[in-house]
Write a protein that holds these residues in place. Structure first.
Motif, PDB file in Angstrom:
ATOM      1  N   ASP A   1       0.576  -1.446  -0.258  1.00 48.17           N
ATOM      2  CA  ASP A   1      -0.123   0.231  -0.189  1.00 48.17           C
ATOM      3  C   ASP A   1       1.252   1.517  -0.044  1.00 48.17           C
ATOM      4  OD1 ASP A   1      -2.129  -1.772  -0.088  1.00 48.17           O
ATOM      5  OD2 ASP A   1      -2.272  -1.519   2.629  1.00 48.17           O
ATOM      6  N   ASP A   2       2.515   1.356   0.129  1.00 47.37           N
ATOM      7  CA  ASP A   2       2.698   2.116   0.021  1.00 47.37           C
ATOM      8  C   ASP A   2       3.808   2.889  -0.961  1.00 47.37           C
ATOM      9  OD1 ASP A   2       5.168   4.422   0.219  1.00 47.37           O
ATOM     10  OD2 ASP A   2       5.551   3.360   2.399  1.00 47.37           O
ATOM     11  N   LYS A   3       3.078   3.233  -1.922  1.00 44.44           N
ATOM     12  CA  LYS A   3       3.404   3.472  -3.207  1.00 44.44           C
ATOM     13  C   LYS A   3       4.707   3.865  -3.721  1.00 44.44           C
ATOM     14  CE  LYS A   3      -1.429   4.730  -5.208  1.00 44.44           C
ATOM     15  NZ  LYS A   3      -2.022   5.522  -5.320  1.00 44.44           N
ATOM     16  N   GLU A   4       5.274   4.621  -1.946  1.00 47.64           N
ATOM     17  CA  GLU A   4       6.803   5.930  -2.998  1.00 47.64           C
ATOM     18  C   GLU A   4       7.425   4.018  -2.587  1.00 47.64           C
ATOM     19  OE1 GLU A   4       9.623   8.480  -0.320  1.00 47.64           O
ATOM     20  OE2 GLU A   4       7.525   8.929  -0.414  1.00 47.64           O
TER      21      GLU A   4
ATOM     22  N   GLN B   1       7.087   1.881  -5.597  1.00 47.87           N
ATOM     23  CA  GLN B   1       7.620   2.516  -7.301  1.00 47.87           C
ATOM     24  C   GLN B   1       9.451   2.367  -6.773  1.00 47.87           C
ATOM     25  OE1 GLN B   1       6.053   3.910  -9.190  1.00 47.87           O
ATOM     26  NE2 GLN B   1       8.101   3.370 -10.942  1.00 47.87           N
TER      27      GLN B   1
END
Length: 527
Positions: free
Chosen positions: A334-337, A340
Motif C-alpha cells: 500500500d506504500d506507493k513510494e 515504485q
C-alpha cells in the motif's frame, strides 16, 4: 578434459614422435655408414689397380730398354748346357722309334748396370733358351745301338723358344733390383699417377674431386697434386713400386675432400623423402598438440565464463526476488513510494542482465560480421565527456576523480556513437573496478601526424607482461585470488578491440604490476 589424462596423452604422443624421429635418424646414419664403407672399399680397389698399373708400366718401359740394348750388342752369349731331357718310345708292331729331347741352355750377358741407372753397379743378365727336338726312326734302323748311332732319322722336328715363366721371374728379379735404386721422380711422375687415378676412378664411378701424394717412409715426396692436404679421416693409402721381396718404402695416399657430400648424395632422394615425412609428422603433431591445448583452454574458459555469468546473473536475480517478496508484503504494497522504488530496482536489475546478454551477442555478431556499424564524422572530445557522465555516479560512490587533458587540436573522426561510447565506458569502468584505493583517472588527447590518440590512465593494480598479451582475448580475466571479486565475464576488452579495429584504429596497453595501467587508442583523423 581431465588434467592427468591430458598430460598422459601429451606424454605418449611426444614419446611416439621422438621414437619415430630417432628410428629415422638411425636409418639415415646406418645408410650413410654403409655407403661410406662401400666408398672406402671401392677407393682401395682403385688404389690397388693403380699400384699394379704403375708397377707394370715401369716394368714394360724397363723391358723395352733392356730388349733394345740386348739386341744391339751383337754378341753371342756364353752358353752352358744346364739340363737335357731325353724321351725314348718304340712301337712293337711297326718297329717305329720316337726320340724326344729338351735341352735348357742359359745365356749370360755381361751388361753395365749404368745403362739402366747411373747408381746401379755392373750386373750379369741371364736369359734362358729351350731347344726341343723330335726324331722318328723307321724299319728297325736303330737296331744295334752301338753300330747304328750315325743313322739319320726319317723325320726330324726341331723347335727353339724361351722358358716363359722362368724367363719372367728372372727378369722381374733383375728389374726390381735395378729400379729400387732409382729416385722416385725418375720412376713415376705426378701426371702419370694423376692420369691412371683419373681413369680408374672414372671406371669405378667415383666421380668426385680427389687429391693424391706419394710418401716415402712417412715423408712427402714431390709426386703429389697441387692442393694435397694430409687428412687421415678422408684418406686411404696403398704401397706402390714393390721390391723383389714384395716390400716398398713408398705409399700412394688418396684423399677425397668432398667424400661426405659424395657419399650423402647417393642417399639424398631417400633422405629428403624421410625428412619430408618427419616434417609432416612434426607439423601434424604440433597442430594436434595445439588443438588439444586450445580445447583444454576453451574448456577452462567455458567453465570460467559459466561461473562468471552465473555470478553476474545471480545477484540481479536475487535482488529481483527480494524486491518481489517485499512488494508482496501487505505493509509495503500500500506504500506507493516503496513499491515504485522496488519496481525501479527490478527494472534496473533486469536492464543489467539484458546488457550482459547483449554484450555476449554483440561479440558473436562482430565475429560473424553481422553487426552493422554506421559511422559519421564526430568530435572525439564529446564522446569522452559523454562516457565520463555515464560512470560519474559509480565514480562518486567510490569517491574517485577523473581529470581530462585535451591537447589535441584536430579531433574529428568517423565514429559510431553507440559502440564507441561503449568502448570508452568499458575502459573507464575497468579503471574503477581494478583500483583498490580511490580511483584517480586521467584522460589525455593528442595529435600524432594524421591520428588522434586517446590515453586513459588509472592508478589500479596494473598488469604483468603476460597478462598484457592476453588482456584483449575473448573470455580472458586475470584471477586475483577470489575468482569473482571483480564482476565481469571477460568479454569487455575483446569487444573494445573489435570495435576499435572496425573503426580502422588500434588499441594498446602499457602497464606495470602495482602501478596502474594506461590504455592507448589510436584513430585516423578525417582529412
Amino acid at each position: 578434459m581431465n588434467k592427468t589424462r591430458f598430460i598422459i596423452l601429451v606424454f605418449l604422443m611426444s614419446i611416439s614422435l621422438i621414437g619415430i624421429i630417432l628410428v629415422q635418424l638411425y636409418w639415415i646414419n646406418s645408410s650413410f655408414q654403409k655407403n661410406d664403407d662401400q666408398f672406402k672399399h671401392h677407393a682401395l680397389v682403385v688404389l690397388s689397380n693403380v699400384s699394379e698399373k704403375l708397377n707394370n708400366k715401369e716394368m714394360v718401359d724397363f723391358y723395352t730398354s733392356y730388349k733394345k740394348f740386348k739386341d744391339s750388342t751383337g754378341k753371342e752369349p756364353m752358353q752352358d748346357q744346364l739340363k737335357q731331357l731325353f724321351y725314348y718310345e718304340k712301337d712293337s708292331n711297326t718297329k717305329e722309334v720316337l726320340i724326344y729331347s729338351n735341352t735348357i741352355i742359359p745365356e749370360d750377358f755381361g751388361i753395365d748396370g749404368s745403362f739402366f741407372d747411373k747408381n746401379a753397379s755392373a750386373i750379369k743378365v741371364r736369359d734362358f733358351q729351350a731347344k726341343r727336338k723330335t726324331q722318328i726312326y723307321k724299319d728297325n734302323s736303330l737296331e744295334g745301338s752301338e753300330t747304328n748311332m750315325g743313322v739319320k732319322p726319317n723325320v726330324t722336328i726341331q723347335k727353339n723358344g724361351r722358358l716363359g715363366v722362368l724367363d719372367r721371374v728372372q727378369f722381374e728379379l733383375l728389374f726390381r733390383d735395378i729400379v729400387s735404386q732409382r729416385q722416385i721422380h725418375k720412376r713415376i711422375s705426378s701426371k702419370l699417377v694423376n692420369d691412371v687415378l683419373n681413369f680408374e676412378l672414372y671406371k669405378s664411378e667415383l666421380k668426385t674431386p680427389y687429391e693424391f701424394a706419394v710418401y716415402k717412409n712417412g715423408l712427402a715426396t714431390k709426386i703429389k697434386s697441387e692442393e694435397f692436404r694430409y687428412d687421415k679421416c678422408t684418406m686411404c693409402s696403398v704401397p706402390i713400386l714393390l721390391d723383389a721381396e714384395g716390400k716398398s718404402d713408398y705409399k700412394l695416399l688418396l684423399r677425397f675432400p668432398n667424400k661426405t657430400n659424395f657419399v650423402f648424395s647417393s642417399m639424398l632422394p631417400m633422405t629428403i623423402l624421410t625428412l619430408l615425412f618427419v616434417v609432416i609428422i612434426l607439423v601434424t603433431y604440433t597442430s594436434a598438440l595445439k588443438q588439444l591445448i586450445m580445447q583444454k583452454q576453451i574448456s577452462e574458459i567455458k567453465t570460467d565464463f559459466i561461473n562468471n555469468m552465473t555470478h553476474e546473473f545471480k545477484t540481479p536475480i536475487a535482488t529481483i526476488n527480494l524486491a518481489l517478496d517485499a512488494i508482496k508484503n501487505p505493509k509495503i504494497i500500500d506504500d506507493k513510494e516503496k513499491v515504485q522504488k522496488y519496481l525501479q530496482m527490478i527494472k534496473d536489475e533486469n536492464k543489467r542482465m539484458h546488457a550482459q546478454v547483449e554484450n555476449v551477442l554483440r561479440i558473436s555478431k562482430l565475429e560473424r560480421n553481422e553487426l552493422n556499424i554506421d559511422k559519421e564524422p564526430q568530435e572525439i572530445t564529446d564522446f569522452i565527456e559523454d562516457a565520463i557522465d555515464h560512470v560519474s555516479l559509480i565514480l562518486e560512490d567510490r569517491e574517485g576523480e577523473i581529470h581530462t587533458h585535451f591537447n589535441a587540436n584536430r579531433t574529428t573522426v568517423l565514429l559510431n556513437d553507440v559502440h564507441f561510447t561503449n568502448v570508452l565506458v568499458n575502459i573507464l569502468d575497468n579503471a574503477m573496478k581494478y583500483s583498490v584505493e580511490k580511483p584517480i583517472i586521467n584522460v589525455f588527447t593528442d595529435n600524432i601526424k594524421d591520428y588522434v590518440v586517446i590515453k586513459i590512465e588509472d592508478n589500479g593494480i596494473g598488469m604483468t607482461k603476460a597478462v598484457q598479451k592476453k588482456v584483449f582475448e575473448k573470455f580472458f580475466r586475470e584471477h586475483t585470488g577470489d575468482l569473482h571479486n571483480v564482476k565481469g565475464h571477460g568479454l569487455g576488452l575483446a569487444y573494445v578491440k573489435q570495435i576499435i579495429e572496425d573503426h580502422n584504429g588500434e588499441i594498446f596497453v602499457e602497464s606495470e604490476k602495482g602501478k596502474g595501467s594506461t590504455f592507448i587508442i589510436k584513430l585516423p583523423l578525417i582529412n
